[in-house]
Write an enzyme that holds these catalytic residues in place. Structure first.
Site, mmCIF file in Angstrom:
data_model
loop_
_atom_site.group_PDB
_atom_site.id
_atom_site.type_symbol
_atom_site.label_atom_id
_atom_site.label_comp_id
_atom_site.label_asym_id
_atom_site.label_seq_id
_atom_site.Cartn_x
_atom_site.Cartn_y
_atom_site.Cartn_z
ATOM 1 N N CYS A 2 0.822 -1.210 0.000
ATOM 2 C CA CYS A 2 0.000 0.000 0.000
ATOM 3 C C CYS A 2 0.859 1.265 0.000
ATOM 4 O O CYS A 2 1.964 1.279 0.553
ATOM 5 C CB CYS A 2 -0.885 0.030 1.233
ATOM 6 S SG CYS A 2 -1.878 -1.437 1.442
ATOM 7 N N ARG A 27 5.262 -0.173 -5.892
ATOM 8 C CA ARG A 27 5.175 -0.944 -4.644
ATOM 9 C C ARG A 27 4.211 -2.118 -4.757
ATOM 10 O O ARG A 27 4.260 -3.029 -3.937
ATOM 11 C CB ARG A 27 4.682 -0.024 -3.502
ATOM 12 C CG ARG A 27 5.681 1.049 -3.147
ATOM 13 C CD ARG A 27 5.023 2.112 -2.297
ATOM 14 N NE ARG A 27 4.702 1.643 -0.968
ATOM 15 C CZ ARG A 27 5.429 1.903 0.112
ATOM 16 N NH1 ARG A 27 6.539 2.586 -0.001
ATOM 17 N NH2 ARG A 27 5.062 1.474 1.291
ATOM 18 N N TRP A 74 -3.025 -2.696 -1.454
ATOM 19 C CA TRP A 74 -2.669 -4.082 -1.751
ATOM 20 C C TRP A 74 -3.504 -4.918 -0.789
ATOM 21 O O TRP A 74 -3.293 -4.862 0.426
ATOM 22 C CB TRP A 74 -1.176 -4.284 -1.535
ATOM 23 C CG TRP A 74 -0.644 -5.610 -1.975
ATOM 24 C CD1 TRP A 74 -0.275 -5.953 -3.251
ATOM 25 C CD2 TRP A 74 -0.383 -6.756 -1.154
ATOM 26 N NE1 TRP A 74 0.187 -7.254 -3.269
ATOM 27 C CE2 TRP A 74 0.122 -7.767 -1.995
ATOM 28 C CE3 TRP A 74 -0.538 -7.037 0.202
ATOM 29 C CZ2 TRP A 74 0.488 -9.018 -1.529
ATOM 30 C CZ3 TRP A 74 -0.178 -8.292 0.673
ATOM 31 C CH2 TRP A 74 0.333 -9.263 -0.198
ATOM 32 N N ASN A 100 -1.870 2.322 5.894
ATOM 33 C CA ASN A 100 -0.993 1.196 5.511
ATOM 34 C C ASN A 100 -0.739 0.376 6.765
ATOM 35 O O ASN A 100 -0.610 0.940 7.852
ATOM 36 C CB ASN A 100 0.372 1.697 5.015
ATOM 37 C CG ASN A 100 0.306 2.287 3.629
ATOM 38 O OD1 ASN A 100 -0.751 2.321 3.023
ATOM 39 N ND2 ASN A 100 1.441 2.759 3.143
ATOM 40 N N GLY A 101 -0.597 -0.941 6.595
ATOM 41 C CA GLY A 101 -0.292 -1.795 7.740
ATOM 42 C C GLY A 101 -1.446 -2.747 8.006
ATOM 43 O O GLY A 101 -2.388 -2.858 7.205
ATOM 44 N N GLU A 491 17.883 -18.274 -7.062
ATOM 45 C CA GLU A 491 17.467 -16.950 -7.518
ATOM 46 C C GLU A 491 16.913 -17.015 -8.946
ATOM 47 O O GLU A 491 15.913 -16.355 -9.265
ATOM 48 C CB GLU A 491 18.661 -15.973 -7.415
ATOM 49 C CG GLU A 491 18.429 -14.567 -7.905
ATOM 50 C CD GLU A 491 17.297 -13.803 -7.206
ATOM 51 O OE1 GLU A 491 16.737 -14.311 -6.228
ATOM 52 O OE2 GLU A 491 16.942 -12.722 -7.697
ATOM 53 N N LYS A 495 13.138 -15.836 -9.872
ATOM 54 C CA LYS A 495 12.852 -14.821 -10.896
ATOM 55 C C LYS A 495 11.835 -15.357 -11.896
ATOM 56 O O LYS A 495 10.910 -14.656 -12.284
ATOM 57 C CB LYS A 495 14.122 -14.416 -11.667
ATOM 58 C CG LYS A 495 15.103 -13.550 -10.959
ATOM 59 C CD LYS A 495 14.690 -12.109 -10.776
ATOM 60 C CE LYS A 495 13.961 -11.874 -9.502
ATOM 61 N NZ LYS A 495 14.680 -11.734 -8.281
ATOM 62 N N GLU A 498 8.274 -15.676 -10.300
ATOM 63 C CA GLU A 498 7.667 -14.384 -9.979
ATOM 64 C C GLU A 498 7.021 -13.699 -11.169
ATOM 65 O O GLU A 498 5.938 -13.161 -11.052
ATOM 66 C CB GLU A 498 8.765 -13.413 -9.508
ATOM 67 C CG GLU A 498 9.139 -13.499 -8.086
ATOM 68 C CD GLU A 498 10.199 -12.468 -7.779
ATOM 69 O OE1 GLU A 498 11.292 -12.509 -8.366
ATOM 70 O OE2 GLU A 498 9.919 -11.594 -6.960
ATOM 71 N N HIS A 514 18.055 -36.928 -5.171
ATOM 72 C CA HIS A 514 17.335 -37.275 -3.948
ATOM 73 C C HIS A 514 15.856 -36.901 -4.023
ATOM 74 O O HIS A 514 15.207 -36.741 -3.000
ATOM 75 C CB HIS A 514 18.003 -36.601 -2.748
ATOM 76 C CG HIS A 514 19.442 -36.993 -2.609
ATOM 77 N ND1 HIS A 514 19.823 -38.233 -2.160
ATOM 78 C CD2 HIS A 514 20.580 -36.336 -2.927
ATOM 79 C CE1 HIS A 514 21.157 -38.306 -2.186
ATOM 80 N NE2 HIS A 514 21.624 -37.168 -2.639
ATOM 81 N N LYS A 613 6.325 -4.584 -4.006
ATOM 82 C CA LYS A 613 7.761 -4.267 -3.969
ATOM 83 C C LYS A 613 8.269 -4.181 -2.527
ATOM 84 O O LYS A 613 9.347 -4.660 -2.237
ATOM 85 C CB LYS A 613 7.998 -2.951 -4.714
ATOM 86 C CG LYS A 613 9.458 -2.576 -4.867
ATOM 87 C CD LYS A 613 10.176 -3.522 -5.799
ATOM 88 C CE LYS A 613 11.651 -3.245 -5.917
ATOM 89 N NZ LYS A 613 12.395 -4.427 -6.399
HETATM 90 C C1 F6R Z 1 12.138 -10.994 -5.492
HETATM 91 C C2 F6R Z 1 11.858 -9.925 -4.585
HETATM 92 C C3 F6R Z 1 11.453 -10.263 -3.183
HETATM 93 C C4 F6R Z 1 12.253 -9.384 -2.213
HETATM 94 C C5 F6R Z 1 11.787 -9.610 -0.772
HETATM 95 C C6 F6R Z 1 12.600 -8.807 0.210
HETATM 96 O O1 F6R Z 1 12.455 -10.519 -6.746
HETATM 97 O O2 F6R Z 1 11.962 -8.793 -4.924
HETATM 98 O O3 F6R Z 1 11.638 -11.615 -2.908
HETATM 99 O O4 F6R Z 1 13.603 -9.704 -2.340
HETATM 100 O O5 F6R Z 1 10.444 -9.233 -0.667
HETATM 101 O O6 F6R Z 1 12.551 -7.461 -0.067
HETATM 102 P P1 F6R Z 1 13.633 -6.450 0.467
HETATM 103 O O7 F6R Z 1 14.929 -6.793 -0.160
HETATM 104 O O8 F6R Z 1 13.137 -5.103 0.058
HETATM 105 O O9 F6R Z 1 13.685 -6.625 1.952
#
Ligand code: F6R
Length: 618
Positions: A2, A27, A74, A100-101, A491, A495, A498, A514, A613
């Protein structure tokens, strides 16, 4: 997650609100709304979906008024709908707020308010706060000539009843010349203009509107009028706050010719890595230097254990850091999911240093894990991108990434910068212990080669595009690597899932036998990260095992490797670099692979479904 914007001044509030909400889009959100005071009352406009639909609903003529609030939501309590979108009204419409929250005790509060006759139109926890403030207003004493004190008393009394987290901006129908902001666990900033004041959930909406910013701390409230602002502690009096210069890179990001922020950010990596290292490599002493650790070399010398914690991609960089620090500095490291660490209560020895790793600096779990370990008396440091963020403020010290704003929801350049900072920390800790001057110099030279190696890795873009075309319809993809390339496998898989919504799993290559090998068939591609090195032969054997079961193999390998070429169906060429820098180079083609696959599948690359984000709720 949010986002909040608010304005009080003499200009048209609507311009700032809409522009500010666009800057908060990164965000992640699923509905939006604004409230503008237009004389006798607020005009409220809400929409489900993107800010463009909100702009459409507002029409060509923006409601006119110089006080207003805006929000991107959100969904947490209740689906994305017009009723649940903010701003919410309290009482008979005398209170309007954005939140927010998450309010954990909202159900109990709601039941109490319903008994008192309040009616609810949404399923949100936020509407509860609006009615609570309205209810408290009934009991707040009259304050002759200073209505804001009465409203402030009502807000104080209301927030004192909340359990959970909040960033709030609140306005009042009958007194349209001030806003009240309140923060606990959900960030808020105040923009200080001349004759106008702004509130926002991060600095990005303020860029171009003011150059001065105040970061509110937990339990603080602010009263904003066109003539000034004051900050108070929730339960005490006024608080002196620092007005800081707004960092120019706080949110001013444009696509600069790229189709998506994610692609732009992938391509920025040679530069962002250079920025992470700028001024931090000390040739004379063959070590790294950091300005903000706030610990003496003696204190750092006595560190016997390091805990690295974070979430998602930042947790993956913690895994890379574990390999680097143990390898180069010989300090035992454990990596913890922040969400687990905060509740697990593990025994932590004295002389343990805790690093919270985070791009946004606002991730609720990482913040809570750091606060909990700090409360127990341990030293906490942050590796963070966003200057002045909650985690940067809560930690005892830390290292900024200087990667610039990361707008694409999928983290790319922040990840490689985190790995780069962890490599420099490994050098630093190593040089305080056993790493010789000569080895320190070698490590510095290898770090200096990184931007060029990442640039070279970007040259595989065309090749990756072809691979993406071939495998865009896969329903599962496996990512396999060993040692330094195991976190890269995780990773790469994250990616892909996501942004393309394809199921993907990352494993240490040897683990495949395994269990995961059961997934292998002619429709399930496996991506092997296979640089030359100690485990090369073993990973080759794993590749053969996948081939023997009819599984397509995509290999990330150096250009002159006929052995890999003879087995793999597709080879993506990456430059050969020393082990500890491989994660930073080898992740680049995997970022591009996810990008191209997502694009081919018609996915919204920068704003993938359901993701935010900054994850500011648990
Ligand atoms: C993946 C991604 C999320 C963030 C996670 C932590 O691409 O962006 O997995 O890495 O939400 O976010 P930060 O780094 O902002 O604490």
């Amino acid at each position: 997650m949010c986002g909040i914007v608010g304005y009080v001044g003499s200009d048209e509030a609507g311009n700032f609100l809409l522009d500010g909400l666009r800057r908060l889009e990164y965000r992640g959100y699923d509905s939006a709304g604004v409230a503008i005071h237009c004389g006798a009352e607020f005009t409220i406009t809400r929409s489900v979906g993107r800010i463009d639909s909100l702009a459409g609903a507002l029409g060509d003529v923006m409601p006119s008024g110089s006080l207003g609030l805006g929000h991107t939501r959100w969904a947490t309590h209740g689906p994305a709908s017009m009723e649940n979108a903010h701003p919410h009204l309290g009482g008979d419409g005398e209170v309007v707020l954005v939140h927010n929250g998450v309010i954990e005790n909202f159900q109990v509060l709601k039941e109490g308010l319903i008994k008192k006759g309040y009616t609810f139109v949404s399923a949100t926890d936020s509407e509860v706060i609006a009615h609570l403030v309205a209810d408290e207003l009934k009991h707040a004493p009259e304050t002759n000539g200073q209505p804001n004190l009465r409203y402030l008393a009502a807000v104080r009394a209301a927030v004192a009843q909340l359990r959970g987290t909040y960033g709030l901006a609140i306005a009042f129908r009958d007194h349209p010349n001030f806003l009240i902001a309140a923060r606990f666990g959900s960030p808020l900033v105040i923009g200080v203009g001349s004759g106008e004041y702004f509130v926002a959930s991060d600095a990005s909406p303020l860029v171009g509107r003011t150059e001065r910013i105040v970061y509110l701390a937990d339990h603080q409230l602010a009263v904003l009028t066109p003539d000034g602002f004051s900050v108070l502690h929730r339960d005490q009096g006024k608080v002196r706050v620092d007005i800081r210069p707004l960092e120019t890179d706080s949110g001013e990001a444009s696509l600069e010719g790229f189709d998506h922020y994610m692609l732009k950010e992938i391509y920025e990596q040679p530069e962002s890595i250079r920025n992470a290292m700028r001024g931090r490599l000390d040739d004379e002493n063959a070590t790294a230097v950091f300005g903000g650790l706030n610990l003496t070399p003696q204190q750092l010398r006595s560190v016997e254990r390091i805990i690295l914690t974070g979430c998602g991609t930042s947790w993956h960089s913690a895994l890379v850091g574990e390999y680097m620090i143990e390898d180069l500095a010989r300090i035992p490291v454990s990596v913890e999911y922040a969400s687990e660490l905060r509740y697990r209560n593990p025994p932590i020895d004295n002389n343990t240093l805790i690093f919270g790793i985070t791009q946004s600096g606002e991730t609720a779990d990482t913040l809570a894990a750091l606060k909990e370990t700090k409360r127990k008396g341990h030293r906490t440091l942050a590796i963070c991108n966003v200057v002045g963020s909650s985690i940067a403020q809560a930690a005892d010290g830390g290292v900024y990434l200087h990667a610039g704003p990361e707008i694409g929801v999928a983290s790319t350049k922040a990840y490689t910068s985190q790995c780069c900072v962890l490599a420099m920390l490994s050098l630093y800790f190593g040089r305080l212990r056993h790493v010789s001057f000569e080895s320190g110099q070698r490590i510095i030279n290898e770090l200096r080669q990184l931007p060029a190696a990442v640039q070279q890795a970007l040259a595989c873009d065309e090749q990756v595009r072809d691979v993406a075309k071939k495998y865009q319809d896969a329903s599962t993809v496996l990512y396999l690597g060993r040692q330094y390339n195991f976190p890269t496998a995780l990773e790469g898989a994250l990616k892909l899932k996501e942004i393309s919504y394809i199921h993907a799993e990352g494993y240490p290559a040897a683990e495949m036998k395994h269990g995961p090998i059961a997934l292998v068939d002619e429709h399930t591609p496996s991506v092997f990260i296979i640089p030359r090195g100690t485990t090369y032969d073993k990973v080759m054997a794993n590749m053969e095992e996948v081939k023997a079961r009819g599984g397509p193999v995509i290999a990330l390998a150096s250009r002159d490797n006929p052995e890999v070429e003879s087995i793999a169906d597709d080879v993506i060429h990456v430059p050969e670099v020393p082990g500890f820098t491989q994660p930073i180079v080898n992740v680049v083609p995997l970022q591009l692979l996810s990008y191209h696959i997502a694009l081919l599948r018609g996915c919204d690359v920068d704003k993938p479904r359901n993701l935010a984000k900054s994850v500011t709720v648990e």
